[in-house]
Design a protein around this motif. Structure first.
Motif, PDB file in Angstrom:
ATOM      1  N   PRO A  37       0.778  -0.921   0.022  1.00  0.00           N
ATOM      2  CA  PRO A  37       0.206   0.128  -0.362  1.00  0.00           C
ATOM      3  C   PRO A  37       0.539   1.126  -0.468  1.00  0.00           C
ATOM      4  CG  PRO A  37      -0.050  -0.781   2.181  1.00  0.00           C
ATOM      5  CD  PRO A  37       0.675  -2.115   1.153  1.00  0.00           C
ATOM      6  N   GLY A  38       1.911   1.073   0.321  1.00  0.00           N
ATOM      7  CA  GLY A  38       2.814   2.450   0.397  1.00  0.00           C
ATOM      8  C   GLY A  38       3.249   2.969  -0.642  1.00  0.00           C
ATOM      9  N   PRO A  39       3.080   2.836  -1.815  1.00  0.00           N
ATOM     10  CA  PRO A  39       2.964   4.129  -2.709  1.00  0.00           C
ATOM     11  C   PRO A  39       1.943   4.665  -2.795  1.00  0.00           C
ATOM     12  CG  PRO A  39       4.455   1.827  -3.541  1.00  0.00           C
ATOM     13  CD  PRO A  39       3.639   1.290  -2.247  1.00  0.00           C
ATOM     14  N   GLN A  40       0.166   4.134  -2.862  1.00  0.00           N
ATOM     15  CA  GLN A  40      -0.777   5.042  -2.930  1.00  0.00           C
ATOM     16  C   GLN A  40      -0.766   5.555  -2.363  1.00  0.00           C
ATOM     17  OE1 GLN A  40      -3.746   1.880  -4.232  1.00  0.00           O
ATOM     18  NE2 GLN A  40      -2.237   0.539  -5.063  1.00  0.00           N
ATOM     19  N   ILE A  41      -0.453   4.948  -0.922  1.00  0.00           N
ATOM     20  CA  ILE A  41      -1.154   5.882  -0.002  1.00  0.00           C
ATOM     21  C   ILE A  41      -0.101   7.075   0.109  1.00  0.00           C
ATOM     22  CG2 ILE A  41      -0.310   6.275   3.174  1.00  0.00           C
ATOM     23  CD1 ILE A  41      -3.001   4.489   2.236  1.00  0.00           C
ATOM     24  N   GLU A  42       1.074   7.142  -0.071  1.00  0.00           N
ATOM     25  CA  GLU A  42       2.153   7.871  -0.600  1.00  0.00           C
ATOM     26  C   GLU A  42       1.793   9.330  -1.368  1.00  0.00           C
ATOM     27  OE1 GLU A  42       6.833   9.085  -1.522  1.00  0.00           O
ATOM     28  OE2 GLU A  42       5.743   7.362  -1.550  1.00  0.00           O
ATOM     29  N   LYS A  43       1.543   8.322  -2.464  1.00  0.00           N
ATOM     30  CA  LYS A  43       0.452   9.791  -3.881  1.00  0.00           C
ATOM     31  C   LYS A  43      -0.895  10.059  -3.053  1.00  0.00           C
ATOM     32  CE  LYS A  43      -1.431   9.349  -8.261  1.00  0.00           C
ATOM     33  NZ  LYS A  43      -1.158   9.242  -9.265  1.00  0.00           N
ATOM     34  N   ALA A  44      -1.838   9.609  -2.277  1.00  0.00           N
ATOM     35  CA  ALA A  44      -3.005  10.405  -1.635  1.00  0.00           C
ATOM     36  C   ALA A  44      -2.953  11.097  -0.741  1.00  0.00           C
ATOM     37  CB  ALA A  44      -3.715   8.882  -1.783  1.00  0.00           C
ATOM     38  N   PHE A  45      -1.805  10.687  -0.279  1.00  0.00           N
ATOM     39  CA  PHE A  45      -1.199  11.790   1.145  1.00  0.00           C
ATOM     40  C   PHE A  45      -1.406  13.234   0.254  1.00  0.00           C
ATOM     41  CE2 PHE A  45       0.813  13.379   4.917  1.00  0.00           C
ATOM     42  CZ  PHE A  45      -0.383  13.548   5.850  1.00  0.00           C
ATOM     43  N   GLU A  46      -0.192  12.774  -0.433  1.00  0.00           N
ATOM     44  CA  GLU A  46       0.650  14.410  -1.032  1.00  0.00           C
ATOM     45  C   GLU A  46      -0.447  15.326  -1.975  1.00  0.00           C
ATOM     46  OE1 GLU A  46       4.911  12.048  -1.046  1.00  0.00           O
ATOM     47  OE2 GLU A  46       3.805  12.440  -2.689  1.00  0.00           O
ATOM     48  N   GLU A  47      -0.427  14.414  -2.149  1.00  0.00           N
ATOM     49  CA  GLU A  47      -1.977  15.375  -2.932  1.00  0.00           C
ATOM     50  C   GLU A  47      -2.055  16.714  -2.263  1.00  0.00           C
ATOM     51  OE1 GLU A  47      -4.806  12.398  -4.839  1.00  0.00           O
ATOM     52  OE2 GLU A  47      -3.458  11.741  -6.059  1.00  0.00           O
ATOM     53  N   ASN A  48      -2.861  16.472  -0.733  1.00  0.00           N
ATOM     54  CA  ASN A  48      -3.626  17.445   0.013  1.00  0.00           C
ATOM     55  C   ASN A  48      -2.556  17.848   0.814  1.00  0.00           C
ATOM     56  OD1 ASN A  48      -6.176  17.450  -1.223  1.00  0.00           O
ATOM     57  ND2 ASN A  48      -6.283  14.956  -0.986  1.00  0.00           N
TER      58      ASN A  48
END
Length: 325
Positions: A37-48
């Motif tokens: 999940p790390g890559p997707q979590i990182e991308k989603a959190f950094e969007e905001n």
């Protein structure tokens, strides 16, 4: 003039980069893998967040706590993600963590009221096997069989610790005898879950300590229904995975925001098909298709977090004594 303008632009860009806050999250290796999940979590959190989220993977859950104890207040971590109920008491005893205000409508089988750690997923430990075999139905039958298993070390791995507590909770004073019966079945003991599961997939063992949810990966990602979780008569020990923020973090507000993000629909909808566990908060879209095929233990076991340290010490000596013979 154009060189001065260029230099000014480069300095401005450098300043902007320097001002971008960085949030460092310690977690376990499989969480930050390409398929985790790390890559997707990182991308989603950094969007905001207008920040740089930096995951640092290290072994398995128990290894995280060992690393924190070694680093102490000097740790670069702002958040630790990947401890579980078996390690909560020991983690609090370090004095390195601080309380969080995170709250959510949890879909856990237990009531959650811990003020320091926020749960993000959960599951049941189980032995995974190929469907072309009939697995033992309990630990005694497993010990009496010639079935070969791969397990994880309770000193470095949360699944390994969970298995040790599972046996102790189910058998009490008989736990040492159970481990003596299992000793000949154990092919090897790995430091973490990833190594153990890899050995199983390579055919090095008949069964591997994992989760009842592990077959969902094969069903959903690989369209492969050849893996199943064995249901044991003794019931199955639960794992609730948690995240907490460090008291000495230089990004306390960002760390708190990350903990809140981990229980949001955005993160919880990612976890079932990347971490292959049940979400702590049911996503708005429910569980992915394929989870309905998983076995559901009728008897759930979990030793209260505050009781684990004392029980663990005795159980570890029994485990070491049996497997070292």
């Amino acid at each position: 003039m154009k060189y001065l303008t260029l230099a000014a632009g480069l300095l401005g860009a450098s300043a902007a980069i320097a001002e971008t806050p960085e949030l460092t999250v310690y977690t376990y290796d499989s969480f930050v893998s390409d398929w985790g999940p790390g890559p997707q979590i990182e991308k989603a959190f950094e969007e905001n967040c207008a920040c740089d989220l930096k995951f640092v993977g290290m072994g398995d859950g128990a290894a995280l706590l060992a690393r924190l104890k070694l680093e102490g207040a000097r740790s670069d971590a702002d958040v630790v993600l990947g401890l579980d109920t078996g390690l909560i008491a020991a983690a609090k005893d370090t004095g390195l963590f601080t309380e969080t205000a995170v709250s959510a409508d949890y879909a856990l089988p237990i009531t959650w009221d811990d003020a320091v750690f926020a749960p993000y997923d959960w599951g049941y430990f189980a032995f995974v096997h190929n469907t072309d075999m009939t697995p033992p139905k309990n630990f005694k039958a497993l010990g009496d069989s010639d079935v070969k298993i791969v397990i994880q070390d309770p000193r470095s791995s949360t699944p390994g610790l969970g298995l040790m507590m599972w046996v102790k909770d189910a058998y009490g004073d008989e736990a040492e005898a159970i481990w003596q019966g299992l000793a000949d079945n154990v092919v090897t003991v790995t430091k973490g879950w990833s190594e153990a599961y890899g050995l199983f997939l390579e055919g090095e063992a008949d069964m591997v300590l994992s989760y009842t949810t592990s077959p969902a990966y094969h069903i959903i990602a690989e369209e492969d229904e050849s893996k199943a979780a064995a249901v044991f008569d003794e019931g199955h020990y639960m794992q609730v995975e948690v995240a907490g923020r460090l008291a000495n973090s230089d990004q306390p507000e960002l760390a708190e925001a990350f903990l809140n993000f981990m229980v949001s629909d955005a993160a919880q909808s990612i976890l079932p098909t990347t971490n292959w566990m049940y979400p702590a908060v049911m996503p708005s879209g429910g569980l992915p298709k394929g989870f309905e095929a998983l076995v559901k233990p009728e008897n759930a076991r979990l030793i209260p977090a505050e009781e684990v340290p004392t029980i663990r010490d005795a159980a570890l000596q029994e485990w070491l004594g049996a497997l070292s013979q």
